[in-house]
Structures are given as structure tokens and as C-alpha cells.
Motif scaffolding. Sequence first.
Motif, mmCIF file in Angstrom:
data_model
loop_
_atom_site.group_PDB
_atom_site.id
_atom_site.type_symbol
_atom_site.label_atom_id
_atom_site.label_comp_id
_atom_site.label_asym_id
_atom_site.label_seq_id
_atom_site.Cartn_x
_atom_site.Cartn_y
_atom_site.Cartn_z
ATOM 1 N N SER A 45 0.855 -1.179 0.000
ATOM 2 C CA SER A 45 0.000 0.000 0.000
ATOM 3 C C SER A 45 0.898 1.238 0.000
ATOM 4 N N TRP A 46 0.676 2.123 -0.960
ATOM 5 C CA TRP A 46 1.537 3.295 -1.135
ATOM 6 C C TRP A 46 0.855 4.560 -0.642
ATOM 7 N N THR A 47 1.643 5.455 -0.087
ATOM 8 C CA THR A 47 1.167 6.796 0.251
ATOM 9 C C THR A 47 2.057 7.796 -0.470
ATOM 10 N N PHE A 48 1.432 8.687 -1.235
ATOM 11 C CA PHE A 48 2.180 9.675 -2.006
ATOM 12 C C PHE A 48 2.526 10.872 -1.122
ATOM 13 N N PRO A 49 3.575 11.635 -1.503
ATOM 14 C CA PRO A 49 3.990 12.763 -0.665
ATOM 15 C C PRO A 49 2.956 13.881 -0.574
ATOM 16 N N SER A 50 2.147 14.067 -1.602
ATOM 17 C CA SER A 50 1.147 15.137 -1.535
ATOM 18 C C SER A 50 0.050 14.888 -2.550
ATOM 19 N N VAL A 51 -1.010 15.638 -2.421
ATOM 20 C CA VAL A 51 -2.134 15.484 -3.339
ATOM 21 C C VAL A 51 -1.808 16.031 -4.718
ATOM 22 N N SER A 52 -0.697 16.797 -4.811
ATOM 23 C CA SER A 52 -0.355 17.360 -6.120
ATOM 24 C C SER A 52 0.262 16.318 -7.054
ATOM 25 N N VAL A 53 0.566 15.129 -6.523
ATOM 26 C CA VAL A 53 1.079 14.067 -7.387
ATOM 27 C C VAL A 53 -0.064 13.600 -8.281
#
Length: 104
Positions: A45-53
Motif C-alpha cells: 500500500s503506497w502513500t504519495f507525498p502530496s495530493v499534487s502528485v
Amino acid sequence: SMTTINFSDKPQFDPKVLGTYPLVEGETKNITVRADGNPPQIDYSWTFPSVSVQSSRVRTQGSSLLIRSANRTDAGNYTVDASNGHTDFKTTVTIRVDVLYPPT
């Protein structure tokens, strides 16, 4: 009476895959951070650094992170949870993606 010992290991990541991945702006890169464990079926399960990705360019599939035509908004810390069963059988690691200007 015989005692059955069940050897279970929570997912372990190879330290070699952890760290910082430098990308040049516009580059496409597939980054794989596989873990091993027992049982060997591992959910990632991945979490991206920000919603702008932008999900249109940045995808995950299992242990792989695919960044298409890297943009500076893709830079930052990506967190991966690897789980192979019970809640306590979860290992979390972070990799860093740097996006650099292309050489002029």
C-alpha cells in the motif's frame, strides 16, 4: 505432545532498495521496492507525498512505483506499507524521489 512452531516473519525490505531515487524532469522511471516475508503473499500500500502528485502520471502496482515524465510536483517521500497477514505483520518504509532539472 508435540509443539508446532509456526515460523512467521513480517515483511523485510532489502536495504539496497531504500534511499533516494534521483529523476530528471521528464524522465520515466519504474522503482521497485520488494519485500520478503513468511507467508510470502505480501500486499503493498503506497502513500504519495502530496495530493499534487498526478495519478495520471504516477501509478503503483504491487511493489512498483511508475513515474511517467517526472515533474517536480512528484518529488518527496513515498511511503510503502507491506503486509502479509496480521496487523502486526506490517512493515513500513519510505523512499525519497528527487526531481532535478534536465542538464542544459
